[in-house]
Design a protein around this motif. Structure first.
Motif, mmCIF file in Angstrom:
data_model
loop_
_atom_site.group_PDB
_atom_site.id
_atom_site.type_symbol
_atom_site.label_atom_id
_atom_site.label_comp_id
_atom_site.label_asym_id
_atom_site.label_seq_id
_atom_site.Cartn_x
_atom_site.Cartn_y
_atom_site.Cartn_z
ATOM 1 N N SER A 150 87.010 119.385 -12.493
ATOM 2 C CA SER A 150 87.165 120.432 -11.632
ATOM 3 C C SER A 150 86.534 121.742 -12.120
ATOM 4 C CB SER A 150 88.712 120.654 -11.448
ATOM 5 O OG SER A 150 89.392 120.677 -12.857
ATOM 6 N N VAL A 151 86.131 122.781 -11.438
ATOM 7 C CA VAL A 151 85.872 124.125 -11.694
ATOM 8 C C VAL A 151 87.170 125.272 -11.838
ATOM 9 C CG1 VAL A 151 84.546 126.134 -11.206
ATOM 10 C CG2 VAL A 151 83.712 123.680 -10.994
ATOM 11 N N HIS A 152 87.045 125.996 -12.925
ATOM 12 C CA HIS A 152 88.083 127.044 -12.848
ATOM 13 C C HIS A 152 87.369 128.388 -13.239
ATOM 14 C CE1 HIS A 152 91.376 123.802 -13.619
ATOM 15 N NE2 HIS A 152 90.241 123.273 -13.676
ATOM 16 N N ARG A 153 88.087 129.440 -12.961
ATOM 17 C CA ARG A 153 87.649 130.782 -13.037
ATOM 18 C C ARG A 153 88.580 131.549 -13.933
ATOM 19 N NH1 ARG A 153 87.162 134.127 -9.015
ATOM 20 N NH2 ARG A 153 85.463 135.005 -9.433
ATOM 21 N N SER A 154 88.242 132.520 -14.468
ATOM 22 C CA SER A 154 88.954 133.411 -15.044
ATOM 23 C C SER A 154 88.660 134.862 -15.312
ATOM 24 C CB SER A 154 89.545 133.134 -16.711
ATOM 25 O OG SER A 154 90.020 133.918 -17.437
ATOM 26 N N GLN A 165 92.184 127.278 -11.100
ATOM 27 C CA GLN A 165 91.219 126.223 -10.375
ATOM 28 C C GLN A 165 90.700 126.723 -9.270
ATOM 29 O OE1 GLN A 165 92.809 122.123 -10.583
ATOM 30 N NE2 GLN A 165 91.586 121.576 -9.180
ATOM 31 N N VAL A 166 89.669 126.421 -8.952
ATOM 32 C CA VAL A 166 88.946 126.834 -7.568
ATOM 33 C C VAL A 166 89.460 125.516 -6.529
ATOM 34 C CG1 VAL A 166 87.067 128.173 -8.516
ATOM 35 C CG2 VAL A 166 86.872 125.866 -7.655
ATOM 36 N N GLU A 167 89.799 126.002 -5.322
ATOM 37 C CA GLU A 167 90.316 124.762 -4.276
ATOM 38 C C GLU A 167 89.255 123.967 -3.808
ATOM 39 O OE1 GLU A 167 93.199 125.973 -1.612
ATOM 40 O OE2 GLU A 167 94.589 127.239 -3.139
ATOM 41 N N GLN A 168 88.056 124.858 -3.592
ATOM 42 C CA GLN A 168 86.840 124.179 -2.973
ATOM 43 C C GLN A 168 85.753 123.977 -3.898
ATOM 44 O OE1 GLN A 168 85.962 125.728 0.953
ATOM 45 N NE2 GLN A 168 87.724 126.778 0.837
ATOM 46 N N GLY A 169 85.879 123.251 -4.749
ATOM 47 C CA GLY A 169 84.932 122.884 -6.246
ATOM 48 C C GLY A 169 83.830 122.037 -5.681
ATOM 49 N N LEU A 214 73.579 118.505 -7.297
ATOM 50 C CA LEU A 214 73.258 120.246 -7.511
ATOM 51 C C LEU A 214 74.163 120.736 -6.577
ATOM 52 C CD1 LEU A 214 71.679 122.253 -9.101
ATOM 53 C CD2 LEU A 214 69.785 122.186 -7.070
ATOM 54 N N PHE A 215 75.033 121.558 -7.010
ATOM 55 C CA PHE A 215 75.850 122.610 -5.923
ATOM 56 C C PHE A 215 75.558 123.984 -6.134
ATOM 57 C CE2 PHE A 215 77.558 118.334 -6.081
ATOM 58 C CZ PHE A 215 78.074 118.061 -5.115
ATOM 59 N N GLY A 272 81.616 131.344 -7.488
ATOM 60 C CA GLY A 272 82.114 130.035 -8.040
ATOM 61 C C GLY A 272 83.369 129.909 -7.321
ATOM 62 N N VAL A 273 83.674 130.323 -6.335
ATOM 63 C CA VAL A 273 85.039 130.255 -5.696
ATOM 64 C C VAL A 273 84.886 128.977 -4.776
ATOM 65 C CG1 VAL A 273 86.868 131.243 -4.192
ATOM 66 C CG2 VAL A 273 86.031 132.463 -5.905
ATOM 67 N N THR A 274 83.800 128.883 -4.005
ATOM 68 C CA THR A 274 83.570 127.949 -3.046
ATOM 69 C C THR A 274 82.015 127.289 -3.390
ATOM 70 O OG1 THR A 274 82.764 129.222 -1.299
ATOM 71 C CG2 THR A 274 85.174 128.764 -1.241
ATOM 72 N N TRP A 275 81.887 126.229 -3.058
ATOM 73 C CA TRP A 275 80.654 125.338 -3.348
ATOM 74 C C TRP A 275 80.185 124.538 -2.454
ATOM 75 C CZ3 TRP A 275 78.399 126.218 -8.406
ATOM 76 C CH2 TRP A 275 79.284 126.941 -9.308
ATOM 77 N N GLU A 276 78.860 124.469 -2.350
ATOM 78 C CA GLU A 276 78.133 123.606 -1.301
ATOM 79 C C GLU A 276 77.125 122.785 -1.945
ATOM 80 O OE1 GLU A 276 76.691 125.116 2.397
ATOM 81 O OE2 GLU A 276 77.925 126.870 1.919
#
Lengths: 343, 90
Positions: free
Chosen positions: A62-66, A74-78, A111-112, A118-122
């Motif tokens: 998972s990806v987390h932000r601070s 934790q971001v919801e759409q990692g 690759l995303f 970093g909140v949402t990723w594609e």
């Protein structure tokens, strides 16, 4: 005058740590954050917020932000694979800023990108759906997209054990660029095991590569590579870095694939002042009593002001502020170090 | 609709903070877990893989019975659902 490195974020097999030099002494000032979790990637997004890539033997990646390295969300759409892909998100290997965009390289190799810090990723479809990926084979550390370089519309992605991919159209298409590098699989579908890459920030066609099969450089964006190992005690290793202000290169040789310890137990960094034509051991301050741990691919940072920090699989950290003339071993030991960055 | 309690291991703190218990509703175990993920969407990636299966080293107990399928078994008021990380390796 070189500015000393005073603050590092360190990701380990068991949590993330912030370490700082205060009044001349290094101490752990935060951590462990995420106790019990592998912290495999740490970075700052374009807006300065912190990003962490977490992994677990039980609970996935998972990806987390601070905003401050202390409180994390934790971001919801990692980064995630579609259900019908058959692929697993095993690890976040790296973050890379390209303007206002953040890229993430992951295992299983992909690759995303995020355009919102970093909140949402594609996903980047041209690489993630690359023809023939069913034949990609994992390296010892997994099937990992672990290194990303960029320059305007150009991208380079290093994948183990597959090779280097280049895009000249901001990720719309990719070509493989490994000619001249000895493959780890020399079959009719050859595979290369790139370990790390660093480019000249002023001339991105100039790239240096620590590969499973040696140290290389290219002058044409990867179309052709040449081996550059004069003076190195071993050609194997994981890290490679460059001081962009004066061109000094850094690697940390390891004995061999099958024996991943420094040659004769002498852990040290080698550097080159001539673009890799020749290498010599960097400076003084290395432990004399034996240090039988190497450095993993994300465990070195070069700050372009003479500062270099490198962490080992034994949890030791070494820092220089004068381009490697003098090294200081920090007075504490962390868990196995996966990544190091300045913050 | 039956109300149940889900207990979470401490290791999931990065996803849910200090939360260790979550009150959920659902006629079945699967429905209750769906409610859990509605309340805490960050848990999904940690408990289940991309294909919706429970991760290989995650355990789900319903009133003490292991249910790796997170099945459609019926729930009753006061039931307990517990997630644990497996003791893996030596």
């Amino acid at each position: 005058m070189n500015q000393p490195i005073n603050r590092l974020a360190v990701g380990t097999e068991r949590g993330a740590y912030r370490v700082e030099r205060k009044n001349g002494s290094w101490t752990v000032t935060s951590g462990p954050r995420f106790p019990g979790w592998k912290v495999s990637a740490l970075a700052q997004a374009p807006d300065g917020s912190y990003l962490a890539g977490l992994g677990s033997n039980w609970f996935g990646a998972s990806v987390h932000r601070s905003p401050d390295f202390e409180t994390w969300t934790q971001v919801e759409q990692g980064p995630s694979w579609p259900e019908d892909s058959g692929l697993k998100m095993n690890q976040i290997w790296t973050f890379h800023n390209a303007g206002d965009r953040v890229y993430a390289g992951v295992d299983e190799a992909g690759l995303f990108f995020s355009d919102d810090q970093g909140v949402t990723w594609e996903g980047v479809a041209a690489l993630n759906d690359y023809p023939g990926r069913k034949d990609w084979f994992p390296g010892f550390g997994g099937l990992a997209a672990h290194r990303i370089l960029s320059d305007h519309d150009r991208l380079w992605v290093g994948i183990s054990a597959v090779g280097v991919f280049r895009s000249d159209d901001r990720g719309e298409s990719f070509v493989r660029v490994d000619e001249g590098v000895i493959p780890v699989d020399p079959s009719d579908q050859p595979a290369w095991c790139v370990h790390s890459l660093v480019a000249d920030a002023e001339e991105s066609n100039r790239i240096w590569r620590q590969d499973h099969r040696g140290v290389y450089r290219t002058r044409d964006g990867g179309d052709k590579w040449e081996q550059i190992e004069e003076g190195l005690p071993a050609s194997f290793g994981f890290v490679i870095g460059r001081n962009q202000s004066n061109g000094t290169l850094f690697v940390a040789p390891i004995t061999a694939d099958e024996n991943r310890v420094p040659v004769d137990g002498r852990f040290s960094v080698y550097r080159s002042f001539d673009d890799g034509d020749s290498w010599t051991e960097a400076g003084v301050g290395w432990p004399e009593g034996g240090q039988f741990n190497g450095a993993l691919r994300n465990a070195m940072v070069v700050d372009n002001q003479g500062g270099v920090a490198i962490g080992t699989t034994g949890g030791s950290l070494f820092v220089t502020s004068d381009d490697g003339d003098h090294w200081e071993q920090l007075p504490f030991s962390l868990p196995r170090i996966l990544c190091v960055t300045t913050i | 609709m039956p109300r149940a309690t889900v207990r979470l291991p401490r290791l999931l703190e990065p996803a849910v903070g200090k939360v260790r218990e979550v009150k959920v509703v659902g006629d079945t175990l699967r429905a209750a877990i769906d409610d859990l993920l509605r309340q805490h969407p960050t848990l999904g990636v940690h408990l289940f893989d991309e294909q919706g299966a429970l991760r290989p080293h995650v355990l789900c107990f319903h009133n003490g019975d292991l249910d790796r399928e997170v099945s459609d078994r019926s729930l009753a008021d006061g039931d307990e659902i517990t997630f644990l990380q497996a003791v893996s390796g030596g």
